[in-house]
Each structure stands twice: as C-alpha cells, then as structure tokens.
Design a protein around this motif. Structure first.
Motif: not given
Ligand code: AMP
Ligand code: GLY
Length: 425
Positions: A104-121
C-alpha cells in the motif's frame, strides 16, 4: 577487513561468493550458513530476525561491513540499529524498506511520484473489496499488502476468482497479518524484467537486467513461488529501455523516498512489466532478488564491494558504474517436492565433485545443511545451479545439466529456464 552477511539462502551464497572474489583477504561471517556457505564464512549462530543480538555481535566483533540479504530483518529495522551503533551497513532503513514491506505504501508513493504502475485500490474490509471487483468484473490481481515470501499475489482471470482470494486473505487469514490489508490491482500484460539498482539515497546505478521465472511449472504455469530460475542478460533490456527505467521509475522513486525523509541506501529492485505502453512497475523490493542474484553477480564486471562500501560509508556512488562482462548466465533452482506448498526436508543430497571443478558452473546453495558428513536438504528451494556461457543457449544447457546431476529424493526443477529469450533468438 571483516564482513558479515545476514541470511543463508541462494542469494546470500552468491553475495558471499562475489564479495570473497572482491576481497580475498577479508574475514567473512554469515548467520547460520547453509552447507555451501559454511566453508567460505565463519558461522554466527544468531537468527537474521534477532535485531538486538545481531547488532551487539556486529559491534563487539567490529565488523567493517554488514550486508543484509533478506527483507524481513530490513523491515524489522536491522539497518537502523547497526547504523546507530556505528557499524557500516548495506541495506535500507526500516522506513525506506516499506517500499517492499507495505505494498500500500509503495503504490501510494508511486502514484504521488507519477511512476507508471497498475491502477489499484487498498482494502481491509472484505465486503467492500468484493463489491469493488464485482463492479469491475474483469481480470485483476489480489495482493497481500505485507511480506509474503513471494507468494502473496494471486493473479485472477475474473471477479469470482478475485472474491475467493479476497475471502482467503481478509476473512480466513490465509496470509496471516501480511494479508489483513489487500491491494487490488489492474492486471497488466507483458514480459517481466528484474532491474537491480545500487542506490546511495540519490543516485541509482543499475546492474545487468534479468528475468525471473516465478511460476512453479514449465511454460510459466501453476502457482507463484519465490522464483524457480533466472537468466541474464535479457535482449529486451536495451540501453534505451534501461535509461527510460532510470528516468521514469528509479530516479523519481529515490527522489520521493528522500523527500519523505527516508532516503533509500542499498539495493533497489524494480520488478517491471514491459507493457505496450512501456515499462510499468509490478513491485519494488528493498534487497537483491533470489534467484536473479545468482545470474546477475557472475556477470558483474568489477567490484561489488566498492560500491557497497561507498553506500555504507556515505561517500556515495558518484563516479561508480556497474559494467557487465560478456556472455550469459542461467540459473535453475532445484526445489523439494511439494514446494511452494508443504515439502519435506532432510533428504540426503548427492553433488558430483566434477560440478564443483567446472569453471562454467556455479552452485549456490539455498536450503541445505551439513549433518554428520552429509549434505541434507533444509528448505523448499534447495540449490540454484548457475551455468555460464558465451551464449544463453550454452549457459542454459550447462545449468540444466548441473541440475540433472545433483540428486536428492523428490528433487524438482524446471528444464525451460530462459525459454522466452531462447524463442526470440
Ligand atoms: P508480486 O508479489 O507483486 O511480485 O507479484 C508476483 C507476480 O504476480 C509477479 O511477478 C507477476 O507475475 C504477477 N503480478 C503481480 N502484479 C501483477 C499485475 N498488476 N498484473 C499482472 N501480473 C501481476
Ligand atoms: N525473485 C523474486 C524475488 O526475489 O522477490
């Protein structure tokens, strides 16, 4: 110089092998070394998770470097404790290790930094999670947010499968505490690539990219495991692609972690999927991968110890680069029957002497131990047999031959490691 390796799997055997080449005169120590590491390092009988005891041991024995192999001691804060005690350490702080220990931390960090990754909840409530996947309906991936030894991701074809996985994790507790929070991700398609980067908190120096084989069965079928084999180099990982991974993924993540007050110092592992839209992150790990390390380090030209020390002593990686020797490496993991489910240990192993003398074969022990003059199996993944060659085909043939020649009851291995790359050539 005195170096302690924390951990006793195939990855740690490969780290020990490489560091001993870099510093033949150094004294090496390892926590509860497996049978392959035992002849190369003095045993320290402390569990890798015993942070207090390891810190005082390393301090009182005046280690010049502690290299932490596995994620669990990192997530428990071993690097922080060693640093506080003034012991040079290679491995990130507990806060930086959240890039792996909390999806969850990793996904939130990537999303805030605009790093390409799968969409998630992210969910902790099963009913809400089920409603979400039923609404979406299509394929998705259900992941335990916490550490699950590579077995925490369930790739689902439809919402029915996803609901089963959600119930197992959130209601039945099949993954223990690691699965009390789940991440539900969009399912991406493409080939996977493991990129290891040495990181000093600001700069990333990528090593040769490799490809893991996570599924238990040939042709990449069946359940996920910790990894059944790997090869390097991967022709898809062109210089351009790796530069793009640096610009779009590694640099922004290192920057975001530093901004968050937890600069990442150690080995950042980006597990990528090469999609039609470009490289996207599947996961980050806060340490070397296993079994990819068993092919990446044999191909590393020059010292690993130098950049590790530069990271540990704070001088940083400016001016460091990681060259790659020519040729290819393939590693085949020998597993115990039943792995990744329950398996038996204690089987006697036969390892032909001729393999130990073959310069194109490297045997990295994982779950093995000495007992009354014999070598016995002691884990699910037992040993990784690395073959080296001028071509991938040559390396694959040597790796497979070595795997075939090592015998123990219930031995299982995949004979197709490197198949995607071989099909491309
Ligand atoms: P992880 O534990 O996150 O590394 O996931 C284990 C494996 O599951 C990966 O190596 C992929 O093969 C697969 N996987 C994980 N996330 C995704 C995703 N979003 N889309 C497709 N496959 C995935
Ligand atoms: N080989 C996958 C991992 O180390 O997580």
């Amino acid at each position: 110089m005195r170096i302690l390796i924390v951990g006793n799997g195939g990855r740690e055997h490969a780290l020990l092998w490489k560091l001993r080449r870099d510093a033949p005169a150094a004294g090496f120590y390892a926590t509860r070394p497996n049978a392959g590491m035992a002849g190369m390092a003095r045993a320290v009988d402390i569990a890798p998770t015993n942070v207090e005891a390891l810190t005082s041991w390393a301090e009182s024995h005046r280690m010049d470097l502690v290299v932490i192999g596995p994620e669990v001691p990192l997530a428990l804060g071993l690097a922080d404790r060693l640093e506080a005690a003034g012991v040079p350490v290679f491995g990130p702080s507990k806060a930086a290790a959240r890039i792996e220990s909390s999806k969850a931390f990793a996904k939130d960090l990537m999303s805030a930094a605009g790093v390409p990754t799968a969409g998630y909840r992210v969910f902790t409530d099963a009913a809400r999670a089920e409603a979400y996947v039923l609404e979406g309906g299509g394929p998705c991936v259900v992941k335990a947010s916490g550490l699950a030894a590579g077995k925490g991701a369930i790739v689902c074809d439809d919402s029915d499968e996803a609901c089963v996985a959600i119930r197992q994790m959130l209601v039945e507790g099949s993954m223990g505490d690691a699965g009390r929070e789940v991440v539900i991700e969009e399912r991406m398609t493409g080939e996977e690539l493991s990129v290891f980067a040495l990181a000093d908190g600001e700069r990333a120096v990528p090593l040769v990219a490799s490809q893991d084989h996570k599924r238990i069965g040939e042709g990449d079928t069946g359940p996920n495991t910790g990894g059944m084999g790997a090869y390097a180099p991967v022709s898809l990982a062109t210089d351009n692609l790796i530069a793009r991974v640096g610009d779009e993924i590694l640099d922004p993540v290192l920057y975001a972690l530093a901004e968050a007050g937890c600069p990442f110092r150690g080995l950042l592992y980006a597990g990528l999927m090469l999609t039609n839209e470009g490289p996207r992150v599947v996961e980050f790990n806060c340490r070397f991968g296993d079994p990819e390390t068993q092919v990446v380090l044999p191909l590393l030209e020059g010292s690993l110890l130098d950049p590790m020390m530069a990271i540990a002593d704070g001088s940083g990686l400016a001016g460091h680069r990681a060259g790659t020797a020519g040729g290819a490496a393939v590693t085949t993991v020998l597993a115990a029957e039943g792995y990744p489910g329950s398996y038996r240990t204690g089987a006697a192993m036969e390892i032909p002497e001729s393999l130990a003398d073959d310069p194109d074969v490297l045997l990295f022990h994982a779950g093995t131990r000495h007992h009354e003059g014999a070598v016995l199996t002691a884990g699910g993944r037992v040993l990784a047999a690395t073959g080296l060659g001028r071509t991938l085909a040559e390396a694959a043939e040597r790796s497979r031959r070595a795997a075939r020649e090592i015998r123990f009851e219930g031995r299982y291995f995949r004979s197709d490691i490197g198949w995607r790359e071989l099909a491309r050539n």
